[in-house]
Write a protein that holds these residues in place. Structure first.
Motif, PDB file in Angstrom:
ATOM      1  N   LEU A 171       0.873  -1.173   0.000  1.00  0.00           N
ATOM      2  CA  LEU A 171       0.000   0.000   0.000  1.00  0.00           C
ATOM      3  C   LEU A 171       0.903   1.213   0.000  1.00  0.00           C
ATOM      4  CD1 LEU A 171      -2.761   1.360   0.143  1.00  0.00           C
ATOM      5  CD2 LEU A 171      -2.633   1.170   2.643  1.00  0.00           C
ATOM      6  N   SER A 172       0.718   2.085  -1.000  1.00  0.00           N
ATOM      7  CA  SER A 172       1.668   3.157  -1.234  1.00  0.00           C
ATOM      8  C   SER A 172       0.992   4.522  -1.230  1.00  0.00           C
ATOM      9  CB  SER A 172       2.359   2.941  -2.584  1.00  0.00           C
ATOM     10  OG  SER A 172       3.394   3.873  -2.785  1.00  0.00           O
ATOM     11  N   GLU A 173       1.729   5.513  -0.735  1.00  0.00           N
ATOM     12  CA  GLU A 173       1.370   6.917  -0.867  1.00  0.00           C
ATOM     13  C   GLU A 173       2.431   7.591  -1.730  1.00  0.00           C
ATOM     14  OE1 GLU A 173       0.906   8.249   3.166  1.00  0.00           O
ATOM     15  OE2 GLU A 173      -1.062   7.281   3.377  1.00  0.00           O
ATOM     16  N   ASP A 174       2.343   8.894  -1.904  1.00  0.00           N
ATOM     17  CA  ASP A 174       3.260   9.578  -2.813  1.00  0.00           C
ATOM     18  C   ASP A 174       4.728   9.345  -2.463  1.00  0.00           C
ATOM     19  OD1 ASP A 174       1.182  10.567  -4.284  1.00  0.00           O
ATOM     20  OD2 ASP A 174       1.166  12.544  -3.324  1.00  0.00           O
ATOM     21  N   ALA A 175       5.043   9.297  -1.190  1.00  0.00           N
ATOM     22  CA  ALA A 175       6.431   9.157  -0.762  1.00  0.00           C
ATOM     23  C   ALA A 175       6.920   7.718  -0.802  1.00  0.00           C
ATOM     24  CB  ALA A 175       6.601   9.714   0.649  1.00  0.00           C
ATOM     25  N   GLY A 176       6.037   6.778  -1.093  1.00  0.00           N
ATOM     26  CA  GLY A 176       6.457   5.385  -1.160  1.00  0.00           C
ATOM     27  C   GLY A 176       5.544   4.481  -0.364  1.00  0.00           C
ATOM     28  N   PRO A 177       5.908   3.202  -0.244  1.00  0.00           N
ATOM     29  CA  PRO A 177       5.039   2.230   0.414  1.00  0.00           C
ATOM     30  C   PRO A 177       4.965   2.436   1.917  1.00  0.00           C
ATOM     31  CG  PRO A 177       7.124   1.219  -0.160  1.00  0.00           C
ATOM     32  CD  PRO A 177       7.131   2.580  -0.777  1.00  0.00           C
ATOM     33  N   ILE A 178       3.780   2.227   2.480  1.00  0.00           N
ATOM     34  CA  ILE A 178       3.590   2.340   3.926  1.00  0.00           C
ATOM     35  C   ILE A 178       3.361   0.976   4.569  1.00  0.00           C
ATOM     36  CG2 ILE A 178       2.783   4.718   3.832  1.00  0.00           C
ATOM     37  CD1 ILE A 178      -0.082   3.689   4.059  1.00  0.00           C
ATOM     38  N   LEU A 179       3.070  -0.029   3.762  1.00  0.00           N
ATOM     39  CA  LEU A 179       3.038  -1.396   4.271  1.00  0.00           C
ATOM     40  C   LEU A 179       3.316  -2.354   3.124  1.00  0.00           C
ATOM     41  CD1 LEU A 179       0.305  -3.216   3.432  1.00  0.00           C
ATOM     42  CD2 LEU A 179      -0.773  -1.739   5.086  1.00  0.00           C
ATOM     43  N   GLY A 180       3.757  -3.552   3.490  1.00  0.00           N
ATOM     44  CA  GLY A 180       4.044  -4.541   2.470  1.00  0.00           C
ATOM     45  C   GLY A 180       3.899  -5.953   2.991  1.00  0.00           C
ATOM     46  N   VAL A 181       3.583  -6.867   2.074  1.00  0.00           N
ATOM     47  CA  VAL A 181       3.503  -8.293   2.373  1.00  0.00           C
ATOM     48  C   VAL A 181       4.223  -9.052   1.263  1.00  0.00           C
ATOM     49  CG1 VAL A 181       1.980 -10.306   2.545  1.00  0.00           C
ATOM     50  CG2 VAL A 181       1.339  -8.163   3.668  1.00  0.00           C
ATOM     51  N   ILE A 182       5.103  -9.960   1.651  1.00  0.00           N
ATOM     52  CA  ILE A 182       5.710 -10.933   0.740  1.00  0.00           C
ATOM     53  C   ILE A 182       5.184 -12.296   1.165  1.00  0.00           C
ATOM     54  CG2 ILE A 182       7.857 -11.946  -0.134  1.00  0.00           C
ATOM     55  CD1 ILE A 182       9.307  -9.399   0.837  1.00  0.00           C
ATOM     56  N   ASP A 183       4.404 -12.936   0.311  1.00  0.00           N
ATOM     57  CA  ASP A 183       3.746 -14.181   0.678  1.00  0.00           C
ATOM     58  C   ASP A 183       4.201 -15.316  -0.217  1.00  0.00           C
ATOM     59  OD1 ASP A 183       1.686 -15.508   2.349  1.00  0.00           O
ATOM     60  OD2 ASP A 183       0.713 -15.859   0.421  1.00  0.00           O
ATOM     61  N   GLN A 184       4.585 -16.444   0.380  1.00  0.00           N
ATOM     62  CA  GLN A 184       4.936 -17.649  -0.367  1.00  0.00           C
ATOM     63  C   GLN A 184       3.912 -18.728  -0.005  1.00  0.00           C
ATOM     64  OE1 GLN A 184       5.677 -20.740  -1.328  1.00  0.00           O
ATOM     65  NE2 GLN A 184       6.256 -19.781  -3.246  1.00  0.00           N
ATOM     66  N   PRO A 185       2.850 -18.879  -0.811  1.00  0.00           N
ATOM     67  CA  PRO A 185       1.758 -19.779  -0.421  1.00  0.00           C
ATOM     68  C   PRO A 185       2.165 -21.243  -0.315  1.00  0.00           C
ATOM     69  CG  PRO A 185       1.051 -18.256  -2.149  1.00  0.00           C
ATOM     70  CD  PRO A 185       2.530 -18.110  -2.028  1.00  0.00           C
ATOM     71  N   TYR A 186       3.092 -21.695  -1.142  1.00  0.00           N
ATOM     72  CA  TYR A 186       3.443 -23.117  -1.153  1.00  0.00           C
ATOM     73  C   TYR A 186       4.147 -23.535   0.137  1.00  0.00           C
ATOM     74  CZ  TYR A 186       5.239 -27.592  -2.819  1.00  0.00           C
ATOM     75  OH  TYR A 186       5.535 -28.928  -2.964  1.00  0.00           O
ATOM     76  N   THR A 187       5.042 -22.684   0.642  1.00  0.00           N
ATOM     77  CA  THR A 187       5.728 -22.975   1.901  1.00  0.00           C
ATOM     78  C   THR A 187       4.982 -22.410   3.098  1.00  0.00           C
ATOM     79  OG1 THR A 187       7.100 -20.980   1.722  1.00  0.00           O
ATOM     80  CG2 THR A 187       7.974 -23.021   0.755  1.00  0.00           C
ATOM     81  N   ALA A 188       3.880 -21.703   2.841  1.00  0.00           N
ATOM     82  CA  ALA A 188       3.045 -21.095   3.886  1.00  0.00           C
ATOM     83  C   ALA A 188       3.830 -20.105   4.743  1.00  0.00           C
ATOM     84  CB  ALA A 188       2.399 -22.170   4.750  1.00  0.00           C
ATOM     85  N   GLU A 189       4.724 -19.359   4.097  1.00  0.00           N
ATOM     86  CA  GLU A 189       5.489 -18.320   4.784  1.00  0.00           C
ATOM     87  C   GLU A 189       4.979 -16.945   4.342  1.00  0.00           C
ATOM     88  OE1 GLU A 189       9.972 -19.613   5.353  1.00  0.00           O
ATOM     89  OE2 GLU A 189       9.285 -19.970   3.303  1.00  0.00           O
ATOM     90  N   ARG A 190       4.782 -16.091   5.309  1.00  0.00           N
ATOM     91  CA  ARG A 190       4.336 -14.728   5.002  1.00  0.00           C
ATOM     92  C   ARG A 190       5.161 -13.739   5.807  1.00  0.00           C
ATOM     93  NH1 ARG A 190      -1.951 -13.744   4.960  1.00  0.00           N
ATOM     94  NH2 ARG A 190      -1.629 -15.193   3.228  1.00  0.00           N
ATOM     95  N   PHE A 191       5.685 -12.729   5.104  1.00  0.00           N
ATOM     96  CA  PHE A 191       6.537 -11.706   5.699  1.00  0.00           C
ATOM     97  C   PHE A 191       5.798 -10.372   5.566  1.00  0.00           C
ATOM     98  CE2 PHE A 191       8.881 -15.146   3.868  1.00  0.00           C
ATOM     99  CZ  PHE A 191       9.893 -15.442   4.755  1.00  0.00           C
ATOM    100  N   SER A 192       5.555  -9.700   6.694  1.00  0.00           N
ATOM    101  CA  SER A 192       4.746  -8.483   6.693  1.00  0.00           C
ATOM    102  C   SER A 192       5.483  -7.362   7.391  1.00  0.00           C
ATOM    103  CB  SER A 192       3.413  -8.725   7.416  1.00  0.00           C
ATOM    104  OG  SER A 192       2.752  -9.860   6.906  1.00  0.00           O
ATOM    105  N   GLY A 193       5.331  -6.141   6.871  1.00  0.00           N
ATOM    106  CA  GLY A 193       6.007  -5.024   7.506  1.00  0.00           C
ATOM    107  C   GLY A 193       5.332  -3.696   7.256  1.00  0.00           C
TER     108      GLY A 193
END
Length: 270
Positions: free
Chosen positions: A109-131
């Protein structure tokens, strides 16, 4: 909790859940085909890429109708809120069609200055990285979930290039000049590895590696990794130290010391 009361991160998790459910039936299927989006070279897209992005767009139309959408596979949708959801339904389609579990769903989710949140999700290994940094509707987040449970994300404390592990997706990196810059850094680190796509950024945020250097990126390739890595204490910039949320040459580093050393080598003039 009603849909309208969902926090932005809860929406991001719903998007990741929905995309993963669409993608997984196609992964390692014997009849999965891929189209080439380039007249020269190879940039594959599959039915899974398109179906996952369509699913996320439909969910955003319901949950965040005023927000814009920038995705890899379909035209951008303008919004009225000043915020944009940046989607890469399968980052690493080459890996996806090859059966390697190093691709991922990228959501920012991004605003003019850049992203304010992010998710990297790997469904096969069921790993999710959120920040994210602290937002109006949620506290700061820097976490991963997976088969071994929940864990806080924290980048490594490595300060010396000679002790660093470096990743990039393609050995050729980019142009001849970009390749030369990358090689100058690679010659100084302890270990260099290739071919991980967005999973390398996730590993950096999780404290497993120290540097990722890439070129030729689009906004949807890098915005989710920026948010996740910065929440974990790392840095993500272009090769001159400026913003990179629009794409281009990216340098992700676990510490300011590694970042500064890599920038000097990337821009070395003989």
């Amino acid at each position: 909790m009603t849909q309208t009361a969902l926090s932005d991160m809860q929406v991001a998790h719903q998007l990741a859940d929905a995309a993963g459910a669409v993608i997984l039936p196609y992964f390692r299927s014997s009849d999965l085909g891929a189209e080439n989006k380039l007249s020269e070279g190879f940039d594959p897209v599959t039915v899974a890429d398109r179906a996952a992005e369509e699913t996320m767009r439909a969910l955003l139309a319901e949950l965040r109708p005023r927000d814009g959408i920038l995705g890899e596979e379909f035209p951008a949708k303008a919004g009225t809120s000043g915020r944009t959801w940046v989607l890469d339904p399968i980052d690493g389609t080459r890996g996806f069609i090859s059966g390697t579990p190093t691709w991922g769903v990228l959501i920012a989710l991004s605003e003019d200055a850049g992203p304010i949140l992010g998710v990297i999700d790997q469904p096969y290994t069921a790993e999710r990285f959120s920040g994210s940094a602290a937002l109006a509707d949620m506290a700061a987040v820097a976490e991963m979930t997976g088969p071994m449970g929940r864990k806080d994300l924290k980048t490594r404390a490595t300060q010396d290039l000679s002790q660093a592990t470096l990743f990039t997706t393609f050995p050729e990196v980019g142009s001849a000049a970009e390749r030369a810059g990358f090689e100058r850094v690679a010659q100084q680190v302890k270990l260099t590895r290739y071919g991980m796509d967005c999973y390398a950024y996730a590993l950096l945020a999780a404290g497993q590696i120290d540097l990722v250097i890439e070129a030729g990126l689009n906004a949807y390739d890098i915005q989710a990794p920026i948010a996740v890595i910065e929440a974990a204490g790392g840095l993500v910039t272009d090769w001159q130290g400026g913003p990179v949320h629009a794409g281009g040459r990216a340098l992700a580093a676990a510490t300011p010391e590694l970042h500064a050393a890599a920038i000097q080598l990337l821009n070395w003039q003989d």
